[in-house]
Scaffold this motif. Structure first.
Motif, PDB file in Angstrom:
ATOM      1  N   SER A 173     -41.354  19.361  16.058  1.00 55.91           N
ATOM      2  CA  SER A 173     -40.487  20.328  16.821  1.00 55.91           C
ATOM      3  C   SER A 173     -39.033  20.031  16.737  1.00 55.91           C
ATOM      4  CB  SER A 173     -40.750  20.534  18.309  1.00 55.91           C
ATOM      5  OG  SER A 173     -40.793  19.090  18.705  1.00 55.91           O
ATOM      6  N   ALA A 174     -38.961  18.917  16.320  1.00 47.07           N
ATOM      7  CA  ALA A 174     -37.272  18.444  16.182  1.00 47.07           C
ATOM      8  C   ALA A 174     -36.838  18.769  14.644  1.00 47.07           C
ATOM      9  CB  ALA A 174     -36.964  16.969  16.514  1.00 47.07           C
ATOM     10  N   ILE A 175     -37.776  19.141  13.672  1.00 42.84           N
ATOM     11  CA  ILE A 175     -37.202  19.493  12.310  1.00 42.84           C
ATOM     12  C   ILE A 175     -36.745  20.860  12.297  1.00 42.84           C
ATOM     13  CG2 ILE A 175     -37.795  19.282   9.915  1.00 42.84           C
ATOM     14  CD1 ILE A 175     -39.865  16.793  10.631  1.00 42.84           C
ATOM     15  N   GLN A 176     -35.650  21.049  11.947  1.00 44.25           N
ATOM     16  CA  GLN A 176     -35.044  22.361  12.075  1.00 44.25           C
ATOM     17  C   GLN A 176     -34.688  22.688  10.566  1.00 44.25           C
ATOM     18  OE1 GLN A 176     -34.961  24.353  14.995  1.00 44.25           O
ATOM     19  NE2 GLN A 176     -35.829  22.574  15.822  1.00 44.25           N
ATOM     20  N   VAL A 177     -34.203  23.922  10.448  1.00 39.09           N
ATOM     21  CA  VAL A 177     -33.928  24.202   8.896  1.00 39.09           C
ATOM     22  C   VAL A 177     -33.050  23.412   8.204  1.00 39.09           C
ATOM     23  CG1 VAL A 177     -32.246  25.985   9.554  1.00 39.09           C
ATOM     24  CG2 VAL A 177     -33.608  26.354   7.527  1.00 39.09           C
ATOM     25  N   GLU A 178     -32.084  22.885   9.051  1.00 42.19           N
ATOM     26  CA  GLU A 178     -30.957  21.975   8.502  1.00 42.19           C
ATOM     27  C   GLU A 178     -31.501  20.667   8.087  1.00 42.19           C
ATOM     28  OE1 GLU A 178     -30.206  21.809  12.597  1.00 42.19           O
ATOM     29  OE2 GLU A 178     -30.866  23.169  11.493  1.00 42.19           O
ATOM     30  N   HIS A 179     -32.633  20.445   8.596  1.00 40.78           N
ATOM     31  CA  HIS A 179     -33.156  18.973   8.378  1.00 40.78           C
ATOM     32  C   HIS A 179     -34.374  19.035   7.307  1.00 40.78           C
ATOM     33  CE1 HIS A 179     -32.516  18.980  12.830  1.00 40.78           C
ATOM     34  NE2 HIS A 179     -31.481  18.186  12.491  1.00 40.78           N
ATOM     35  N   ARG A 180     -34.806  20.270   7.085  1.00 37.74           N
ATOM     36  CA  ARG A 180     -36.168  20.507   6.182  1.00 37.74           C
ATOM     37  C   ARG A 180     -35.866  19.922   4.669  1.00 37.74           C
ATOM     38  NH1 ARG A 180     -40.721  21.611   6.789  1.00 37.74           N
ATOM     39  NH2 ARG A 180     -40.302  22.776   9.012  1.00 37.74           N
ATOM     40  N   GLU A 181     -34.504  19.927   4.066  1.00 45.15           N
ATOM     41  CA  GLU A 181     -34.439  19.672   2.631  1.00 45.15           C
ATOM     42  C   GLU A 181     -34.373  18.015   2.808  1.00 45.15           C
ATOM     43  OE1 GLU A 181     -31.035  19.968  -0.715  1.00 45.15           O
ATOM     44  OE2 GLU A 181     -31.376  21.596   0.661  1.00 45.15           O
ATOM     45  N   GLY A 209     -46.212  15.494   3.155  1.00 47.51           N
ATOM     46  CA  GLY A 209     -46.376  16.509   4.123  1.00 47.51           C
ATOM     47  C   GLY A 209     -46.302  15.987   5.559  1.00 47.51           C
ATOM     48  N   ASP A 210     -46.116  14.612   5.900  1.00 50.35           N
ATOM     49  CA  ASP A 210     -45.693  14.149   7.237  1.00 50.35           C
ATOM     50  C   ASP A 210     -44.418  14.732   7.858  1.00 50.35           C
ATOM     51  OD1 ASP A 210     -48.022  12.439   7.580  1.00 50.35           O
ATOM     52  OD2 ASP A 210     -46.852  10.891   6.762  1.00 50.35           O
ATOM     53  N   GLY A 211     -44.516  15.419   8.869  1.00 50.24           N
ATOM     54  CA  GLY A 211     -43.365  15.858   9.554  1.00 50.24           C
ATOM     55  C   GLY A 211     -42.958  17.134   8.784  1.00 50.24           C
ATOM     56  N   LEU A 212     -43.775  17.794   8.079  1.00 52.50           N
ATOM     57  CA  LEU A 212     -43.284  18.896   7.288  1.00 52.50           C
ATOM     58  C   LEU A 212     -44.122  20.205   7.512  1.00 52.50           C
ATOM     59  CD1 LEU A 212     -42.442  17.522   3.826  1.00 52.50           C
ATOM     60  CD2 LEU A 212     -40.773  17.965   5.757  1.00 52.50           C
ATOM     61  N   ASP A 213     -44.737  20.096   8.339  1.00 52.45           N
ATOM     62  CA  ASP A 213     -45.858  21.358   8.853  1.00 52.45           C
ATOM     63  C   ASP A 213     -45.038  22.432   9.207  1.00 52.45           C
ATOM     64  OD1 ASP A 213     -47.826  19.702   8.515  1.00 52.45           O
ATOM     65  OD2 ASP A 213     -48.145  19.355  10.538  1.00 52.45           O
ATOM     66  N   GLU A 214     -45.522  23.759   8.526  1.00 52.46           N
ATOM     67  CA  GLU A 214     -44.974  24.928   8.848  1.00 52.46           C
ATOM     68  C   GLU A 214     -45.270  25.465  10.351  1.00 52.46           C
ATOM     69  OE1 GLU A 214     -42.447  26.298   6.930  1.00 52.46           O
ATOM     70  OE2 GLU A 214     -42.833  24.889   5.131  1.00 52.46           O
ATOM     71  N   GLU A 234     -33.598  10.403  17.947  1.00 41.72           N
ATOM     72  CA  GLU A 234     -32.540  11.166  18.136  1.00 41.72           C
ATOM     73  C   GLU A 234     -32.751  12.399  18.666  1.00 41.72           C
ATOM     74  OE1 GLU A 234     -29.410  12.123  18.912  1.00 41.72           O
ATOM     75  OE2 GLU A 234     -29.116  10.134  17.717  1.00 41.72           O
ATOM     76  N   ASP A 235     -32.275  12.591  19.898  1.00 38.72           N
ATOM     77  CA  ASP A 235     -32.189  13.845  20.801  1.00 38.72           C
ATOM     78  C   ASP A 235     -31.482  15.156  20.143  1.00 38.72           C
ATOM     79  OD1 ASP A 235     -34.350  12.794  22.310  1.00 38.72           O
ATOM     80  OD2 ASP A 235     -32.942  12.005  23.598  1.00 38.72           O
ATOM     81  N   SER A 236     -30.426  14.527  19.612  1.00 46.29           N
ATOM     82  CA  SER A 236     -29.503  15.693  19.216  1.00 46.29           C
ATOM     83  C   SER A 236     -29.690  16.112  17.910  1.00 46.29           C
ATOM     84  CB  SER A 236     -27.908  14.971  19.154  1.00 46.29           C
ATOM     85  OG  SER A 236     -26.966  15.913  18.282  1.00 46.29           O
ATOM     86  N   ARG A 237     -29.661  17.376  17.544  1.00 47.93           N
ATOM     87  CA  ARG A 237     -29.991  18.232  16.571  1.00 47.93           C
ATOM     88  C   ARG A 237     -28.996  17.723  15.484  1.00 47.93           C
ATOM     89  NH1 ARG A 237     -31.266  24.595  16.175  1.00 47.93           N
ATOM     90  NH2 ARG A 237     -31.276  24.762  13.853  1.00 47.93           N
ATOM     91  N   VAL A 238     -27.698  17.883  15.944  1.00 49.08           N
ATOM     92  CA  VAL A 238     -26.519  17.608  15.006  1.00 49.08           C
ATOM     93  C   VAL A 238     -26.641  16.044  14.431  1.00 49.08           C
ATOM     94  CG1 VAL A 238     -24.028  17.275  14.992  1.00 49.08           C
ATOM     95  CG2 VAL A 238     -25.299  19.196  15.970  1.00 49.08           C
TER      96      VAL A 238
END
Length: 115
Positions: free
Chosen positions: A90-98, A110-115, A54-58
């Motif tokens: 790079s696609a995981i933004q603040v709204e996706h993190r939780e 830990g996968d996909g959760l690097d700071e 998915e390319d769209s952040r929304v």
């Protein structure tokens, strides 16, 4: 859920139009309790497979929220969430993190959760 409506919904999730995909993902909460166990598992698998592409952040947030809706109603049993680890950091933004943190135990901590 009747198969006719279910299949149409799956087609909307696969739409090339970002707005259609987002709207479809947002509607999961409206009918989650109508899904039988097979429909819910297939839906969970499909959404998990779509998220890394998915390319769209929304739309990505809507997909993750749909998975959360399925999970919150106990309808995500048996679904394979391992594709979520393929979402680029790079696609995981603040709204996706939780969402990603909630699903981490099921996709590999830990996968996909690097700071």
């Amino acid at each position: 859920m009747e198969n006719k409506y279910y299949v149409e919904f799956l087609r909307e999730l696969l739409s090339p139009d970002e707005e259609v995909r987002t709207e479809a993902s947002d509607r999961v909460q409206d009918f989650v309790n109508l899904l039988n166990s097979t429909q819910a598992r297939v839906l969970g698998d499909l959404i998990a497979m779509l998220t890394p592409h998915e390319d769209s952040r929304v739309a990505l947030e809507a997909l993750l929220h749909a998975l959360s809706d399925l999970d919150g109603c106990g309808k995500l049993e048996g679904a394979d969430l391992s594709p979520l680890k393929e979402i680029p950091d790079s696609a995981i933004q603040v709204e996706h993190r939780e969402y990603m943190e909630d699903f981490a135990p099921r996709i590999g901590a830990g996968d996909g959760l690097d700071e």
